[in-house]
Write a protein that holds these residues in place. Structure first.
Motif, PDB file in Angstrom:
ATOM      1  N   ALA A 159      12.420  -0.581   4.894  1.00 23.60           N
ATOM      2  CA  ALA A 159      13.501   0.590   4.592  1.00 23.60           C
ATOM      3  C   ALA A 159      14.252   0.190   3.327  1.00 23.60           C
ATOM      4  CB  ALA A 159      14.716   0.489   5.741  1.00 23.60           C
ATOM      5  N   TYR A 160      14.507  -0.922   3.136  1.00 26.87           N
ATOM      6  CA  TYR A 160      15.091  -1.157   1.979  1.00 26.87           C
ATOM      7  C   TYR A 160      14.158  -0.896   0.663  1.00 26.87           C
ATOM      8  CZ  TYR A 160      17.874  -3.770  -1.828  1.00 26.87           C
ATOM      9  OH  TYR A 160      18.639  -4.023  -2.947  1.00 26.87           O
ATOM     10  N   PHE A 161      12.873  -1.206   0.797  1.00 25.77           N
ATOM     11  CA  PHE A 161      12.084  -1.034  -0.551  1.00 25.77           C
ATOM     12  C   PHE A 161      11.708   0.404  -0.702  1.00 25.77           C
ATOM     13  CE2 PHE A 161      12.168  -5.526  -0.528  1.00 25.77           C
ATOM     14  CZ  PHE A 161      11.924  -5.822  -2.041  1.00 25.77           C
ATOM     15  N   ALA A 162      11.890   1.178   0.675  1.00 29.34           N
ATOM     16  CA  ALA A 162      11.538   2.620   0.529  1.00 29.34           C
ATOM     17  C   ALA A 162      12.476   3.211  -0.181  1.00 29.34           C
ATOM     18  CB  ALA A 162      11.547   3.126   1.970  1.00 29.34           C
ATOM     19  N   HIS A 163      13.832   2.804  -0.263  1.00 27.97           N
ATOM     20  CA  HIS A 163      14.745   3.308  -1.101  1.00 27.97           C
ATOM     21  C   HIS A 163      14.470   2.995  -2.564  1.00 27.97           C
ATOM     22  CE1 HIS A 163      18.742   4.573  -2.718  1.00 27.97           C
ATOM     23  NE2 HIS A 163      18.998   3.330  -3.202  1.00 27.97           N
ATOM     24  N   VAL A 164      14.084   1.708  -3.011  1.00 29.23           N
ATOM     25  CA  VAL A 164      13.886   1.612  -4.326  1.00 29.23           C
ATOM     26  C   VAL A 164      12.672   1.924  -4.737  1.00 29.23           C
ATOM     27  CG1 VAL A 164      13.157  -0.669  -5.649  1.00 29.23           C
ATOM     28  CG2 VAL A 164      14.598  -0.954  -3.859  1.00 29.23           C
ATOM     29  N   ASP A 165      11.548   2.306  -3.929  1.00 30.52           N
ATOM     30  CA  ASP A 165      10.696   3.179  -4.319  1.00 30.52           C
ATOM     31  C   ASP A 165      11.019   4.701  -4.654  1.00 30.52           C
ATOM     32  OD1 ASP A 165       8.871   1.175  -3.396  1.00 30.52           O
ATOM     33  OD2 ASP A 165       8.478   2.297  -1.540  1.00 30.52           O
ATOM     34  N   ARG A 166      11.851   5.316  -4.149  1.00 35.47           N
ATOM     35  CA  ARG A 166      12.215   6.478  -4.175  1.00 35.47           C
ATOM     36  C   ARG A 166      13.147   6.525  -5.546  1.00 35.47           C
ATOM     37  NH1 ARG A 166      15.735   9.532   0.002  1.00 35.47           N
ATOM     38  NH2 ARG A 166      15.062  11.389  -1.143  1.00 35.47           N
ATOM     39  N   VAL A 214      13.015   4.490  -8.276  1.00 37.25           N
ATOM     40  CA  VAL A 214      12.098   3.954  -9.303  1.00 37.25           C
ATOM     41  C   VAL A 214      11.420   5.261  -9.607  1.00 37.25           C
ATOM     42  CG1 VAL A 214      10.212   2.862 -10.099  1.00 37.25           C
ATOM     43  CG2 VAL A 214      11.984   1.561  -8.822  1.00 37.25           C
ATOM     44  N   ALA A 215      10.689   5.919  -8.482  1.00 39.17           N
ATOM     45  CA  ALA A 215       9.934   7.141  -8.881  1.00 39.17           C
ATOM     46  C   ALA A 215      10.869   8.225  -9.306  1.00 39.17           C
ATOM     47  CB  ALA A 215       9.262   7.794  -7.369  1.00 39.17           C
ATOM     48  N   GLU A 216      11.725   8.498  -8.903  1.00 44.63           N
ATOM     49  CA  GLU A 216      12.781   9.385  -9.546  1.00 44.63           C
ATOM     50  C   GLU A 216      13.160   9.298 -11.098  1.00 44.63           C
ATOM     51  OE1 GLU A 216      14.850  12.915  -9.917  1.00 44.63           O
ATOM     52  OE2 GLU A 216      13.626  12.457  -8.274  1.00 44.63           O
ATOM     53  N   ALA A 217      13.290   8.051 -11.389  1.00 40.46           N
ATOM     54  CA  ALA A 217      13.637   7.483 -12.789  1.00 40.46           C
ATOM     55  C   ALA A 217      12.265   7.692 -13.511  1.00 40.46           C
ATOM     56  CB  ALA A 217      13.937   5.984 -12.807  1.00 40.46           C
ATOM     57  N   ASN A 218      11.155   7.411 -13.073  1.00 46.17           N
ATOM     58  CA  ASN A 218      10.036   7.578 -13.919  1.00 46.17           C
ATOM     59  C   ASN A 218       9.768   9.297 -14.094  1.00 46.17           C
ATOM     60  OD1 ASN A 218       7.863   5.029 -12.553  1.00 46.17           O
ATOM     61  ND2 ASN A 218       9.634   4.855 -13.988  1.00 46.17           N
ATOM     62  N   ARG A 219      10.077   9.927 -12.963  1.00 43.58           N
ATOM     63  CA  ARG A 219       9.886  11.732 -13.049  1.00 43.58           C
ATOM     64  C   ARG A 219      10.758  12.060 -14.164  1.00 43.58           C
ATOM     65  NH1 ARG A 219       8.875  11.637  -7.506  1.00 43.58           N
ATOM     66  NH2 ARG A 219      11.263  11.502  -7.187  1.00 43.58           N
ATOM     67  N   SER A 220      11.888  11.260 -14.456  1.00 39.50           N
ATOM     68  CA  SER A 220      12.900  11.598 -15.424  1.00 39.50           C
ATOM     69  C   SER A 220      12.646  11.155 -16.804  1.00 39.50           C
ATOM     70  CB  SER A 220      14.224  11.327 -14.853  1.00 39.50           C
ATOM     71  OG  SER A 220      14.536  12.104 -13.742  1.00 39.50           O
ATOM     72  N   GLY A 221      11.582  10.466 -16.913  1.00 38.88           N
ATOM     73  CA  GLY A 221      11.115  10.001 -18.105  1.00 38.88           C
ATOM     74  C   GLY A 221      11.707   8.532 -18.644  1.00 38.88           C
ATOM     75  N   LEU A 222      12.300   8.042 -17.517  1.00 38.33           N
ATOM     76  CA  LEU A 222      12.954   6.478 -17.681  1.00 38.33           C
ATOM     77  C   LEU A 222      12.204   5.378 -17.266  1.00 38.33           C
ATOM     78  CD1 LEU A 222      16.415   7.743 -16.431  1.00 38.33           C
ATOM     79  CD2 LEU A 222      16.036   7.081 -18.631  1.00 38.33           C
ATOM     80  N   LEU A 254       0.769  -1.249  -0.072  1.00 37.84           N
ATOM     81  CA  LEU A 254      -0.009   0.011  -0.112  1.00 37.84           C
ATOM     82  C   LEU A 254       0.815   1.386   0.023  1.00 37.84           C
ATOM     83  CD1 LEU A 254      -2.624   1.238   0.070  1.00 37.84           C
ATOM     84  CD2 LEU A 254      -2.490   0.974   2.774  1.00 37.84           C
ATOM     85  N   LEU A 255       1.921   1.249   0.888  1.00 36.54           N
ATOM     86  CA  LEU A 255       2.596   2.284   1.082  1.00 36.54           C
ATOM     87  C   LEU A 255       3.474   2.775  -0.584  1.00 36.54           C
ATOM     88  CD1 LEU A 255       4.707   1.865   4.342  1.00 36.54           C
ATOM     89  CD2 LEU A 255       2.759   3.309   3.712  1.00 36.54           C
ATOM     90  N   GLY A 256       3.859   1.685  -1.326  1.00 32.05           N
ATOM     91  CA  GLY A 256       4.556   1.625  -2.543  1.00 32.05           C
ATOM     92  C   GLY A 256       3.454   2.173  -3.613  1.00 32.05           C
ATOM     93  N   ALA A 257       2.242   1.901  -3.360  1.00 29.15           N
ATOM     94  CA  ALA A 257       1.271   2.003  -4.446  1.00 29.15           C
ATOM     95  C   ALA A 257       0.929   3.491  -4.413  1.00 29.15           C
ATOM     96  CB  ALA A 257       0.012   1.052  -4.135  1.00 29.15           C
ATOM     97  N   LEU A 258       0.843   4.034  -2.858  1.00 33.35           N
ATOM     98  CA  LEU A 258       0.590   5.417  -2.743  1.00 33.35           C
ATOM     99  C   LEU A 258       1.707   6.193  -3.286  1.00 33.35           C
ATOM    100  CD1 LEU A 258      -0.833   5.439   0.839  1.00 33.35           C
ATOM    101  CD2 LEU A 258      -2.074   5.634  -1.076  1.00 33.35           C
ATOM    102  N   LEU A 259       2.811   5.996  -3.104  1.00 32.77           N
ATOM    103  CA  LEU A 259       4.060   6.667  -3.739  1.00 32.77           C
ATOM    104  C   LEU A 259       3.916   7.031  -5.095  1.00 32.77           C
ATOM    105  CD1 LEU A 259       6.826   8.100  -3.331  1.00 32.77           C
ATOM    106  CD2 LEU A 259       7.937   5.876  -3.642  1.00 32.77           C
ATOM    107  N   PHE A 260       3.541   5.839  -6.009  1.00 28.94           N
ATOM    108  CA  PHE A 260       3.401   5.893  -7.340  1.00 28.94           C
ATOM    109  C   PHE A 260       2.197   6.381  -7.760  1.00 28.94           C
ATOM    110  CE2 PHE A 260       6.964   3.027  -6.517  1.00 28.94           C
ATOM    111  CZ  PHE A 260       7.901   3.455  -7.369  1.00 28.94           C
ATOM    112  N   ALA A 261       1.090   6.281  -7.020  1.00 35.47           N
ATOM    113  CA  ALA A 261       0.120   7.079  -7.521  1.00 35.47           C
ATOM    114  C   ALA A 261       0.250   8.641  -7.253  1.00 35.47           C
ATOM    115  CB  ALA A 261      -1.104   6.810  -6.444  1.00 35.47           C
ATOM    116  N   SER A 262       1.051   9.073  -6.331  1.00 42.13           N
ATOM    117  CA  SER A 262       1.298  10.541  -6.391  1.00 42.13           C
ATOM    118  C   SER A 262       1.992  10.851  -7.351  1.00 42.13           C
ATOM    119  CB  SER A 262       1.856  10.778  -5.121  1.00 42.13           C
ATOM    120  OG  SER A 262       3.287  10.094  -5.152  1.00 42.13           O
ATOM    121  N   ALA A 263       2.676   9.930  -8.051  1.00 45.48           N
ATOM    122  CA  ALA A 263       3.693  10.315  -9.329  1.00 45.48           C
ATOM    123  C   ALA A 263       2.911  10.050 -10.599  1.00 45.48           C
ATOM    124  CB  ALA A 263       5.003   9.615  -9.096  1.00 45.48           C
ATOM    125  N   SER A 264       1.551   9.740 -10.741  1.00 40.56           N
ATOM    126  CA  SER A 264       0.912   9.270 -11.706  1.00 40.56           C
ATOM    127  C   SER A 264       0.954  10.113 -13.108  1.00 40.56           C
ATOM    128  CB  SER A 264      -0.511   9.085 -11.547  1.00 40.56           C
ATOM    129  OG  SER A 264      -0.888  10.253 -11.235  1.00 40.56           O
TER     130      SER A 264
END
Length: 454
Positions: free
Chosen positions: A118-125, A127-135, A17-27
């Motif tokens: 904690a590890y997956f929170a870093h993965v989330d960040r 992946v989200a940064e890559a997606n924001r950068s068009g990757l 749920l935490l990961g899904a919320l992060l990426f929903a905010s970056a939709s």
């Protein structure tokens, strides 16, 4: 019954749920969701825009770099024209027992059903940064030594049951991210359990993200996903690894083999020779340079690939002095990301996107004279009506083509610096026509001929 056992640590459903919320905010992120084109030859975005896959290999990105370093790497690759990054959650370089840059391990007690938030929170960040950068992130759940050690560190931790659970967790967590799932991790399945683990993880991913993302498989060197899974419904496109063993390995043959399979599926060389890696993994053989990486890219793309993956030996492992390195890396990754091969595959992408590249088909029969095998093999692709023809000439030697139509324009494209030289004299009739690339014939004097009838 809950999908995951309830324990004292953070519950995996909550982690999803935490990961899904992060990426929903970056939709609104610019990185697209991908799907297979109608003709099953290439990828496209959800609004049907063709997507030329240009990936970089960054296997240790999530394991060895902190967030600021990751941002720097991602932004450089975006500027160079890349639109995909291939990386791994459970990394090759002892990724289960050596913490990431934040000091976190991915799993509690090596248990795939007990992910560490904690590890997956870093993965989330990242992946989200890559997606924001068009990757788009081509995301491997695990390196292959975790289910088929064969070589490397391991340990083998997966069973069909926990592979399904881990796959479903990842699918749910990254359901809204711009990712492509890549199973395998430099291993080919050998035992029945290996196949069962892969099938279970694919099932978990599909159920977790409700089929939103494409799935492929990254095999070991000189192998292809098609050998094991071509008929599998979950395998959306084929990936082969031409590898690092032969200075002149004809990777276009592997691409063509998968291109011609039935049913039709797109294909990509997901691990060709890396820039600055020892040839055959032995420094005494010398190192692959920019020419080898360019040639692998043009050879494969003009053989029908959906795009291409580039790699640099120091970048895949995010090596720098003071960090353990595999197979004699010699350039720190912050410098290595600027090596010429990375820019030059970006030129390839820009060239192809300036042409009707989705209509190009391999057409080696067009070559009347000139090498079609060996280190200097010429590769040809053309549209069905021959209104566009692209020829790659690795050594810059003369060659003759059988032209089906008379071109109205043409140019030589220099793959080293992206300059163009117009053809001032064009063939006056269809049929046999000779072409002589600029400068003298020699290894690495590669050129691209583009002919158009507009």
């Amino acid at each position: 019954m809950p999908l995951y056992p309830i324990r004292s640590y953070s519950h995996p459903r909550l982690l999803c749920l935490l990961g899904a919320l992060l990426f929903a905010s970056a939709s609104a992120a610019p990185a697209p969701q991908l799907r297979i084109s109608e003709n099953h030859r290439h990828l496209e975005t959800s609004d049907q825009a063709p997507f030329f896959w240009l990936a970089d290999t960054a296997w240790e990105l999530l394991h060895r770099l902190d967030f600021e370093e990751s941002k720097h790497y991602l932004h450089v690759r975006q500027d160079q024209g890349f639109n995909v990054v291939q990386t791994v959650i459970l990394a090759e370089q002892n990724g289960l027992k050596v913490p990431n840059a934040q000091g976190d391990l991915p799993l509690h007690e090596l248990d795939p059903t007990r992910p560490n938030e904690a590890y997956f929170a870093h993965v989330d960040r990242v992946v989200a940064e890559a997606n924001r950068s068009g990757l788009v992130i081509a995301l491997l759940p695990t390196w292959g030594d975790k289910f088929n050690r064969k070589w490397g560190v391991g340990p083998e931790i997966f069973t069909p049951s926990n592979a399904y659970t881990f796959g479903r967790f990842l699918g749910q967590r990254y359901a809204n991210a711009a990712v492509v799932w890549v199973l395998g991790g430099d291993r080919s399945p050998e035992e029945p359990d290996d196949f069962a683990i892969i099938e279970a993880m694919a099932k978990g991913l599909r159920e977790g993200d409700q089929g939103r993302h494409l799935i492929t498989y990254h095999p070991q060197g000189r192998q292809t996903s098609a050998r094991y899974f071509h008929a599998a419904k979950w395998l959306d496109f084929n990936m082969h690894q031409s590898g690092h063993g032969d200075p002149d390995y004809p990777n276009f043959k592997d691409t063509l083999t998968d291109y011609r399979r039935e049913p039709t599926k797109p294909v990509v060389d997901g691990e060709p020779c890396y820039e600055d890696i020892p040839i055959g993994f032995k420094p005494e053989n010398g190192w692959f340079g920019a020419f080898a990486t360019r040639r692998a890219a043009y050879w494969s793309v003009l053989a029908g690939a959906l795009g291409h993956t580039y790699g640099h030996h120091s970048v895949w492992q995010m090596w720098r002095p003071g960090v353990s390195g595999a197979l004699a890396p010699r350039t720190a990754w912050p410098e290595a990301i600027h090596y010429p091969g990375a820019h030059q595959v970006g030129y390839l992408k820009a060239l192809m996107e300036s042409l009707p590249w989705t209509e190009l088909m391999p057409n080696e029969k067009t070559v009347v004279s000139g090498p079609t095998t060996g280190a200097d093999a010429i590769r040809i692709a053309a549209t069905p009506d021959f209104s566009t023809l692209v020829a790659y000439v690795p050594f810059g030697g003369e060659f003759t083509l059988d032209l089906a139509v008379v071109p109205t324009s043409g140019f030589w494209f220099n793959p080293r610096n992206a300059t163009r030289i117009p053809l001032f004299t064009l063939p006056s009739r269809a049929g046999s026509a000779k072409f002589d690339p600029p400068a003298d014939e020699e290894r690495g004097n590669d050129w691209v001929l583009v002919l158009r009838r507009l």
